[in-house]
Design an enzyme around this catalytic site. Structure first.
Site, PDB file in Angstrom:
ATOM      1  N   LEU A 387      11.755   7.181   9.187  1.00  6.40           N
ATOM      2  CA  LEU A 387      11.965   6.502  10.688  1.00  6.40           C
ATOM      3  C   LEU A 387      13.330   6.502  11.283  1.00  6.40           C
ATOM      4  CD1 LEU A 387       9.894   4.588   8.701  1.00  6.40           C
ATOM      5  CD2 LEU A 387       9.158   3.906  10.967  1.00  6.40           C
ATOM      6  N   ASP A 388      13.491   6.737  12.372  1.00  3.21           N
ATOM      7  CA  ASP A 388      14.803   6.705  12.955  1.00  3.21           C
ATOM      8  C   ASP A 388      15.040   5.018  13.200  1.00  3.21           C
ATOM      9  OD1 ASP A 388      17.167   7.349  14.451  1.00  3.21           O
ATOM     10  OD2 ASP A 388      16.182   6.934  16.484  1.00  3.21           O
ATOM     11  N   LYS A 389      16.262   4.804  13.205  1.00  2.00           N
ATOM     12  CA  LYS A 389      16.627   3.335  13.117  1.00  2.00           C
ATOM     13  C   LYS A 389      16.790   3.061  14.618  1.00  2.00           C
ATOM     14  CE  LYS A 389      20.858   1.746  12.558  1.00  2.00           C
ATOM     15  NZ  LYS A 389      21.193   0.559  13.461  1.00  2.00           N
TER      16      LYS A 389
END
Length: 722
Positions: A387-389
């Site tokens: 997951l991208d932050k």
């Protein structure tokens, strides 16, 4: 054309024809795309007519035409009369009348004439085409029963088969409507402002870009647009799956198909008919449901082996035992005919596309746009989710955490006031956060500054009350010589906690440090815990500094080992490649940034696709709203689809195995075989359509989460199709 039987016939008639490059079948919408190099389509039409079907040309850019009724009225009456005749013939024979008597034969012939001619005609076409399909097998069974003198049974067989095809058509029509409902959410008429300032009703397809459209309270929005006047709350459940109305004001975007609440709106059209988000969603679902899922491809390969194998067994059963003196020819030929009937894999083959289409339609209702059965099935096999932050696990909007004064005569409020004056004209996210914090905390009017100068990559400088002030990052502070030991120590403490610092300076003195941080989504920690409980490995990929990423991970319940930072786009691609070595990996991002990583992942999942056309086009799965809770819901739906597919395979093959065993024991009959085949087809279709239902709150075997965040029991805009 809504059955694999017709698809098989058409493939045989078209695939080997010179000039034909490729065929793409959409059984649910009865559409066939023929890619060819022929000067005209006359040979194609002739080949289709030879297969017993009739083709109507449609524009490649037009939506699928309205299909004819699933069951014409005339066919209903013929099947009803055929049923009366078949049941009467069977009843008379059961009551002691001769099966070869004129009355029984007359009723049987009437039943076959009224309800069996289409089957026999299709059987003849299959024989001419050398295609082994259900119509040929059923025709052979009927003819064999007549030859053996089983007239009532021949009538029952042909009527039961016709009845099963009618019920299958009705069930498939329901699946078709579930898909078509997406395109029917937006009204066909819009109230458009004319040159005189009045409003006139015009077809939505004729409304040009930038036209001003009025949307009265309670009506659906006809096209995508931007509000120019009015304020209201809009129900966007049909597009995003969000049950709660969303407040909209001047400047906000509105989507075609959403329902206006209690306010009168004027909007400027930003997307013409055919290019709205709703249209793109419908097109994506149409394309997705025409693609073969892995299970469907497997079933098709299995059916190509299964049917000839069972036919060979049926022939051997009819010939070998009587040759060995194990009984009369009539008994064994009859048993062979029963096996011929159950050789058809129709129930097995039709169950998969209906189940997958129902799953895709169900996902679309819940704001999850899945680009094909491949991704719907593959989701449950994911082993790692990256997951991208920023913008995915976090709000993507920095918030002022604290102001630490470093000069005796400066208070936190005074420092915030000075910083907000310097940032008042900037649209940088950090500047917007500082100005918003000042408005919320102090609410005072910001006086202008003089000689404002922007320093790209550093910050800005200006004159305030005749003194030089500066606001920016640590590099700017170093250049101005404003970093003393106290400021450096304080800065390191805040940075160790993952905060981004803005330095407020006057001349060569640091007045204060403003600490800002992104905030996690409220549901993020809970969702990550649920994903981990499912056995998924998690990874957070961030372009931020390590300290900031670690601090956010701690708030989200992630371990240090699950964080990779700081990463450039190429680094994220390398990270996905490394994670893929552990098994299928999914990447969750915004669909625009991190494009290389999303492209490399086995499944690319875009968040908030309702606001991003690029995300909608590029992602394998698009979550229409910024709600991480859709991720577990997606995996639950994938599990549900897999369970239904398994149930259908077991049901279809199990019923055939039971009838085969009964036949070998001397108990089976032709009408029982047809009933089992028809029953299996109907049951698997209805079982697949169960996916269109919204699970109840307590249904943990469905995609209901059972945690108070379940999808609504009804999505009002599409209730009629479920």
């Amino acid at each position: 054309m809504d059955c694999p039987t017709e698809e098989g016939l058409l493939r045989r008639h078209l695939q080997q024809r010179e000039g034909v490059v490729a065929l793409q079948f959409d059984l649910i919408n009865r559409m066939l795309d023929v890619h060819h190099r022929l000067p005209d389509d006359a040979p194609l039409r002739a080949a289709i007519e030879a297969a017993g079907l009739r083709a109507e040309t449609v524009s490649a850019t037009a939506p699928p035409p309205e299909p004819p009724p699933a069951i014409p009225t005339g066919l209903r009456w013929r099947m009803a009369l055929a049923g009366v005749a078949a049941v009467s013939a069977e009843a008379l024979a059961f009551g002691g009348w001769s099966e070869s008597g004129p009355v029984v034969i007359g009723l049987a012939v009437a039943a076959m004439g009224l309800g069996g001619l289409p089957t026999l005609r299709k059987g003849w076409i299959a024989l001419r085409s050398l295609t082994l399909n259900i119509h040929l097998l059923m025709s052979l069974a009927v003819i064999g029963a007549v030859v053996l003198g089983q007239w009532p049974e021949a009538a029952m067989v042909v009527w039961l088969f016709g009845l099963s095809e009618m019920m299958e058509s009705l069930s498939l029509a329901r699946a078709r409507e579930a898909i078509r409902a997406l395109t029917q959410l937006a009204p066909e008429v819009a109230w458009v402002k004319d040159d005189a300032g009045g409003y006139a009703a015009r077809p939505a397809a004729d409304v040009p870009m930038a036209a001003v459209v009025r949307v009265p309270p309670g009506e659906r929005v006809p096209l995508d647009g931007q509000i120019v006047s009015g304020r209201s709350s809009l129900n966007e459940a049909a597009l995003t799956g969000e049950a709660m109305p969303v407040d909209k004001d001047v400047g906000d975007a509105v989507l075609a198909g959403s329902i206006n609440g209690d306010g009168l709106l004027e909007m400027r059209v930003t997307a013409a008919k055919g290019h709205t988000l709703l249209d793109r969603m419908a097109a994506a679902v149409q394309q997705a449901q025409s693609q073969r899922a892995p299970t469907q491809a497997f079933i098709d390969r299995f059916a190509r082996i299964y049917t000839p194998a069972v036919v060979v067994v049926a022939l051997l059963l009819a010939v070998v035992p009587p040759l060995l003196g194990l009984g009369p020819w009539s008994d064994w030929i009859y048993k062979g005919l029963v096996l011929l009937v159950i050789a058809c894999p129709c129930a097995l083959v039709i169950s998969t596309p209906v189940t997958v289409v129902s799953g895709l339609a169900s996902a679309a209702r819940r704001g999850m746009l899945i680009k094909g059965g491949l991704y719907l099935e593959r989701a449950r096999h994911l082993r790692t989710l990256a997951l991208d932050k920023t913008g995915t696990l976090t709000q993507g909007r920095p918030r002022l955490v604290t102001v630490q004064p470093l000069f005796p005569s400066i208070t936190a409020d005074h420092a915030l006031q000075l910083a907000a004056r310097l940032d008042a004209g900037s649209r940088h996210p950090l500047a917007v956060a500082i100005v918003a914090a000042q408005a919320e905390r102090l609410g005072t009017v910001l006086a202008p500054v003089q000689q404002l100068q922007n320093l790209p990559g550093l910050g800005l400088t200006a004159q305030i009350d005749g003194q030089a002030h500066a606001l920016g990052n640590e590099r700017l502070a170093e250049q101005l010589g404003a970093v003393d030991e106290a400021a450096r120590t304080a800065a390191r403490q805040w940075q160790a906690q993952g905060h981004t610092l803005v330095w407020l300076m006057r001349d060569r003195q640091t007045l204060a440090l403003l600490a800002l941080a992104d905030t996690p989504r409220p549901e993020a920690a809970e969702v990550l815990a649920r994903l981990r409980a499912r056995g998924l490995s998690l990874a957070m990929l961030s372009g931020d500094q390590r300290a900031s990423a670690d601090a956010m991970a701690q708030q989200l319940g992630l371990s240090v080992a699950e964080v990779q930072a700081p990463l450039l786009p190429q680094d994220k691609l390398d990270a996905i490649q490394a994670l893929a070595a552990q098994g299928p990996v999914g990447m969750v991002g915004d669909g625009v940034n991190d494009a290389p990583a999303l492209a490399r992942a086995d499944i690319a999942i875009a968040m908030g696709a309702a606001g991003s056309a690029t995300a909608l086009e590029t992602a394998d799965i698009a979550l229409m709203q910024d709600d991480l809770r859709k991720l577990p819901e997606l995996l639950d739906l994938s599990d549900r689809v897999a369970r239904v597919l398994t149930q259908n395979i077991v049901l279809a093959l199990g019923l055939k195995a039971v009838v085969a065993a009964l036949t070998l024991m001397g108990i089976g009959s032709l009408w029982l075989a047809v009933l089992a085949d028809a029953g299996a087809s109907l049951l698997v279709v209805l079982n697949g359509l169960r996916l269109l239902r919204t699970p109840t709150h307590g249904d943990r075997n469905g995609n209901g989460r059972g945690d108070g965040h379940d999808a609504p029991d009804e999505a009002p805009p599409v209730t009629s199709v479920t």
